[in-house]
Design a protein around this motif. Structure first.
Motif, PDB file in Angstrom:
ATOM      1  N   VAL A   1      -1.522   0.529  -4.595  1.00 31.79           N
ATOM      2  CA  VAL A   1      -0.386  -0.052  -4.169  1.00 31.79           C
ATOM      3  C   VAL A   1       0.765   0.396  -5.106  1.00 31.79           C
ATOM      4  O   VAL A   1       0.802   0.565  -6.214  1.00 31.79           O
ATOM      5  CB  VAL A   1      -0.531  -1.620  -4.196  1.00 31.79           C
ATOM      6  CG1 VAL A   1      -1.449  -2.033  -3.002  1.00 31.79           C
ATOM      7  CG2 VAL A   1      -0.798  -2.289  -5.503  1.00 31.79           C
TER       8      VAL A   1
ATOM      9  N   ASP B   1      -5.518   0.705   1.244  1.00 33.67           N
ATOM     10  CA  ASP B   1      -4.839  -0.287   0.735  1.00 33.67           C
ATOM     11  C   ASP B   1      -5.314  -0.527  -0.787  1.00 33.67           C
ATOM     12  O   ASP B   1      -4.559  -1.422  -1.234  1.00 33.67           O
ATOM     13  CB  ASP B   1      -5.501  -1.612   1.547  1.00 33.67           C
ATOM     14  CG  ASP B   1      -4.907  -1.445   3.008  1.00 33.67           C
ATOM     15  OD1 ASP B   1      -4.054  -0.902   3.305  1.00 33.67           O
ATOM     16  OD2 ASP B   1      -5.578  -1.985   3.941  1.00 33.67           O
TER      17      ASP B   1
ATOM     18  N   PRO C   1       0.753  -1.422   0.013  1.00 34.69           N
ATOM     19  CA  PRO C   1      -0.015   0.025   0.094  1.00 34.69           C
ATOM     20  C   PRO C   1       0.941   1.293  -0.159  1.00 34.69           C
ATOM     21  O   PRO C   1       1.819   1.152   0.574  1.00 34.69           O
ATOM     22  CB  PRO C   1      -0.823   0.012   1.121  1.00 34.69           C
ATOM     23  CG  PRO C   1      -0.867  -1.670   1.770  1.00 34.69           C
ATOM     24  CD  PRO C   1       0.565  -2.025   1.196  1.00 34.69           C
TER      25      PRO C   1
END
Length: 191
Positions: A119, A116, A69
């Motif tokens: 990334v 999240d 992340p």
């Protein structure tokens, strides 16, 4: 999710247990690839293991390892200083918005952008976790072909949230128009 390595490349095997009324994530990645959306993961293989077990489907996706992340990545870059971190964050956000905006123009709404979902690996940003996606009705995506290939009801993929998809996304990150099932949306509802 399971991480594995083969021939020096890292992969993730994702098993998803989702309601059959929900659009399969594998179908979404097919639509994203067909629309040439930038900054999405490379899908090595995907498929449905169980079509319907008590109203749920089991699917698998073998995905390239896209890194970590963005927030976690920026923490590893602290020694570079705030200026360099700002440059990295700006580049990452540009790539993320490019992906979401391109998907929006192709009639594909992510609906679950979280910290999240963005990334980073090297200097490449990917948007992941397209499992709560909705396709825009009368958009450019060939929903009929996707529905035939991935065994889902096309009306569920393009209908109102409340009627076809009991799960909309992560409530903390979901916009008010999405939560209340508004029929008119903007790109802001997905960013």
């Amino acid at each position: 999710m399971f991480r594995t390595e083969k021939n020096g490349r890292n992969f993730i095997l994702k098993l998803a247990w989702t309601p059959v009324k929900q659009l399969p994530e594998s179908a979404v990645y097919d639509a994203l690839k067909a629309a040439n959306i930038p900054n999405i993961p490379l899908i090595i293989d995907s498929g449905i293991i169980i079509e319907n077990s008590f109203g749920y489907r089991v699917e698998y996706l073998l995905i390239e390892d896209c890194g970590v992340p963005l927030v976690e990545y920026l923490q590893t870059q602290m020694l570079l200083g705030i200026s360099k971190q700002s440059d990295i964050a700006a580049s990452a956000m540009f790539q993320a918005v490019e992906c979401i905006y391109s998907a929006w123009n192709a009639g594909i709404l992510h609906r679950d952008i979280t910290a999240d979902s963005v990334v980073v690996k090297g200097d490449q940003v990917r948007i992941i976790d397209w499992g709560y996606t909705k396709l825009v009705k009368d958009g450019p995506v060939d929903v009929d072909a996707l529905a035939t290939k991935w065994l889902f009801n096309k009306d569920n993929a393009t209908g109102d949230e409340g009627s076809s998809a009991p799960i909309i996304g992560t409530p903390l990150y979901t916009s008010i128009p999405v939560l209340v099932g508004a029929t008119q949306r903007s790109i802001a509802d997905d960013v």
